[in-house]
Design a protein around this motif. Structure first.
Motif, PDB file in Angstrom:
ATOM      1  N   GLU A 138       3.264  -2.667   0.788  1.00  0.00           N
ATOM      2  CA  GLU A 138       3.317  -3.034  -0.806  1.00  0.00           C
ATOM      3  C   GLU A 138       2.859  -4.324  -0.618  1.00  0.00           C
ATOM      4  N   ALA A 139       3.175  -5.117   0.354  1.00  0.00           N
ATOM      5  CA  ALA A 139       2.623  -6.561   0.459  1.00  0.00           C
ATOM      6  C   ALA A 139       1.233  -6.668   0.432  1.00  0.00           C
ATOM      7  N   GLY A 140       0.685  -5.892   1.545  1.00  0.00           N
ATOM      8  CA  GLY A 140      -0.729  -5.716   1.893  1.00  0.00           C
ATOM      9  C   GLY A 140      -1.557  -5.303   0.675  1.00  0.00           C
ATOM     10  N   LEU A 141      -0.983  -4.137  -0.489  1.00  0.00           N
ATOM     11  CA  LEU A 141      -1.910  -3.915  -1.440  1.00  0.00           C
ATOM     12  C   LEU A 141      -1.921  -5.053  -2.470  1.00  0.00           C
ATOM     13  N   LYS A 142      -0.726  -5.691  -2.501  1.00  0.00           N
ATOM     14  CA  LYS A 142      -0.898  -6.852  -3.531  1.00  0.00           C
ATOM     15  C   LYS A 142      -1.767  -7.945  -3.234  1.00  0.00           C
ATOM     16  N   ALA A 143      -1.868  -8.278  -1.844  1.00  0.00           N
ATOM     17  CA  ALA A 143      -3.020  -9.066  -1.274  1.00  0.00           C
ATOM     18  C   ALA A 143      -4.295  -8.682  -1.653  1.00  0.00           C
ATOM     19  N   ILE A 144      -4.525  -7.429  -1.184  1.00  0.00           N
ATOM     20  CA  ILE A 144      -5.777  -6.845  -1.356  1.00  0.00           C
ATOM     21  C   ILE A 144      -6.263  -6.984  -2.983  1.00  0.00           C
ATOM     22  N   ASP A 171     -15.334  -4.031  -2.025  1.00  0.00           N
ATOM     23  CA  ASP A 171     -14.693  -2.514  -1.608  1.00  0.00           C
ATOM     24  C   ASP A 171     -13.200  -2.692  -1.235  1.00  0.00           C
ATOM     25  N   PRO A 172     -12.406  -3.221  -2.509  1.00  0.00           N
ATOM     26  CA  PRO A 172     -10.943  -3.157  -2.195  1.00  0.00           C
ATOM     27  C   PRO A 172     -10.537  -1.614  -1.368  1.00  0.00           C
ATOM     28  N   ALA A 173     -11.133  -0.486  -2.149  1.00  0.00           N
ATOM     29  CA  ALA A 173     -10.820   0.865  -1.733  1.00  0.00           C
ATOM     30  C   ALA A 173     -10.701   0.925  -0.110  1.00  0.00           C
ATOM     31  N   VAL A 174     -11.850   0.496   0.436  1.00  0.00           N
ATOM     32  CA  VAL A 174     -12.056   0.427   1.889  1.00  0.00           C
ATOM     33  C   VAL A 174     -10.860  -0.204   2.579  1.00  0.00           C
ATOM     34  N   GLN A 199      -7.680   1.753   2.553  1.00  0.00           N
ATOM     35  CA  GLN A 199      -7.653   2.872   3.186  1.00  0.00           C
ATOM     36  C   GLN A 199      -7.415   2.156   4.802  1.00  0.00           C
ATOM     37  N   ARG A 200      -7.822   1.188   5.237  1.00  0.00           N
ATOM     38  CA  ARG A 200      -7.594   0.696   6.386  1.00  0.00           C
ATOM     39  C   ARG A 200      -6.165   0.321   6.647  1.00  0.00           C
ATOM     40  N   LEU A 201      -5.460  -0.181   5.399  1.00  0.00           N
ATOM     41  CA  LEU A 201      -4.190  -0.576   5.393  1.00  0.00           C
ATOM     42  C   LEU A 201      -3.414   0.630   5.666  1.00  0.00           C
ATOM     43  N   ALA A 202      -3.743   1.903   4.934  1.00  0.00           N
ATOM     44  CA  ALA A 202      -2.885   3.052   5.247  1.00  0.00           C
ATOM     45  C   ALA A 202      -3.283   3.688   6.611  1.00  0.00           C
ATOM     46  N   ASP A 203      -4.313   3.351   7.318  1.00  0.00           N
ATOM     47  CA  ASP A 203      -4.816   3.794   8.443  1.00  0.00           C
ATOM     48  C   ASP A 203      -3.996   3.187   9.599  1.00  0.00           C
ATOM     49  N   ASP A 204      -4.013   1.743   9.346  1.00  0.00           N
ATOM     50  CA  ASP A 204      -3.277   0.914  10.523  1.00  0.00           C
ATOM     51  C   ASP A 204      -2.773  -0.200   9.834  1.00  0.00           C
ATOM     52  N   GLU A 230      -4.310  -9.120  10.005  1.00  0.00           N
ATOM     53  CA  GLU A 230      -5.768  -9.489   9.613  1.00  0.00           C
ATOM     54  C   GLU A 230      -5.822 -10.098   8.326  1.00  0.00           C
ATOM     55  N   LEU A 231      -4.941  -9.673   7.517  1.00  0.00           N
ATOM     56  CA  LEU A 231      -5.044 -10.232   6.097  1.00  0.00           C
ATOM     57  C   LEU A 231      -4.740 -11.729   5.861  1.00  0.00           C
ATOM     58  N   PRO A 232      -3.819 -12.319   6.298  1.00  0.00           N
ATOM     59  CA  PRO A 232      -3.598 -13.738   6.247  1.00  0.00           C
ATOM     60  C   PRO A 232      -4.730 -14.648   6.606  1.00  0.00           C
TER      61      PRO A 232
END
Length: 227
Positions: free
Chosen positions: A177-183, A194-197, A200-205, A212-214
Motif C-alpha cells: 500500500e505504501a508503494g502504491l501511494k508513492a507511485i 507509465d505508473p501502471a508499469v 506491476q513491478r511492485l506486484a512482481d517484486d 528502489e522507490l526511495p
C-alpha cells in the motif's frame, strides 16, 4: 492415563500458549512430564499444578508436603502451592513465569523464548529454574524420546522462532500500500511515466521495488528542483 494420552491432553494448551509467548511447547510439555510425573503427582491431582509453583493460583492454594534444603540437608515440611481450575491455567502460569522472571531479574528465563529445544532446555537451567545439573539432559531425552519437538512447528511449517505468518502478511500488505501511494504521488506530480508499469513491478517484486522507490523519489525531486 497413558503417557501418550497425557501428552495429547496438555499439548494443545502448550502450543496455544507458545503462539502467544514464544515459550517452546516442547519445553513446556517436557517440564510438565518431569515435574508432575506424567500428571500423577499429588499436586497435579489435587490442584492441577503441573510445575510445583508455590503461592496462590486462580483457584486458591493447597497445602502439600515438600522437601526443602538447608545447605545440603533435606528437611521435610509443608508449603502452600498454587491451585488451578484446569491444567491449561497451570501451563499459562508457567509461561508467565518464564516471560516475567523474578522481581530481582525479570529477564532470567528470556534465553528460552523462541529458542531451539536444546538451547531452551539449557537456558531454563541457567536461569535458575532447577539446580539438578542433569536437568537439561532429562528434558532433552523426553523431547527426543516422545518427539515433542513436533509441537514447536505449526501447520504452516513455521517454527516458534520464526515470524508468525499473519504478522508477515500484514507487513507485506502495508508495504504494498505504501508503494502504491508513492507511485500515485509521483505520477500525479508528473514525475513518473507509465505508473501502471511501476505498479506491476511492485506486484512482481515488492521487496526490490520498495528498496528502489526511495532512491527514485529522491532523484526525481532533485531533477524537479534543478529545472
Amino acid at each position: 492415563m497413558t503417557q501418550q494420552e497425557f501428552i495429547a491432553k496438555i499439548a494443545p494448551a502448550a502450543v496455544a500458549d507458545m503462539k502467544k509467548t514464544r515459550v517452546p511447547a516442547s519445553l513446556t510439555i517436557a517440564q510438565a512430564i518431569l515435574e508432575s510425573n506424567w500428571g500423577k503427582s499429588g499436586l497435579t491431582i489435587n490442584a492441577n499444578n503441573l510445575f510445583g509453583i508455590k503461592g496462590t493460583g486462580t483457584a486458591g492454594s493447597v497445602n502439600m508436603p515438600t522437601t526443602e534444603y538447608v545447605g545440603s540437608t533435606p528437611i521435610k515440611t509443608s508449603a502452600e502451592f498454587r491451585k488451578y481450575n484446569n491444567l491449561a491455567e497451570s501451563i499459562a502460569d508457567h509461561s508467565a513465569l518464564i516471560l516475567n522472571g523474578t522481581r530481582d531479574k525479570p529477564t532470567r528465563y528470556h534465553g528460552v523464548l523462541g529458542a531451539d529445544y536444546k538451547i531452551a532446555c539449557q537456558k531454563i537451567k541457567e536461569g535458575g529454574y532447577a539446580t539438578d545439573p542433569t536437568y537439561p539432559q532429562k528434558l532433552i531425552n523426553l523431547i527426543e524420546t516422545y518427539n515433542l519437538h513436533q509441537y514447536d512447528v505449526d501447520k504452516s511449517g513455521n517454527s516458534v522462532d520464526k515470524k508468525q505468518p499473519e504478522l508477515k502478511l500484514e507487513l507485506e500488505q502495508w508495504e504494498r500500500e505504501a508503494g502504491l501511494k508513492a507511485i500515485d504521488s509521483l505520477a500525479a506530480k508528473g514525475l513518473l511515466n507509465d505508473p501502471a508499469v511501476w505498479k506491476q513491478r511492485l506486484a512482481d517484486d515488492p521487496a526490490g521495488m520498495l528498496t528502489e522507490l526511495p532512491w527514485l523519489m529522491f532523484t526525481l525531486l532533485d531533477r524537479m528542483m534543478n529545472r
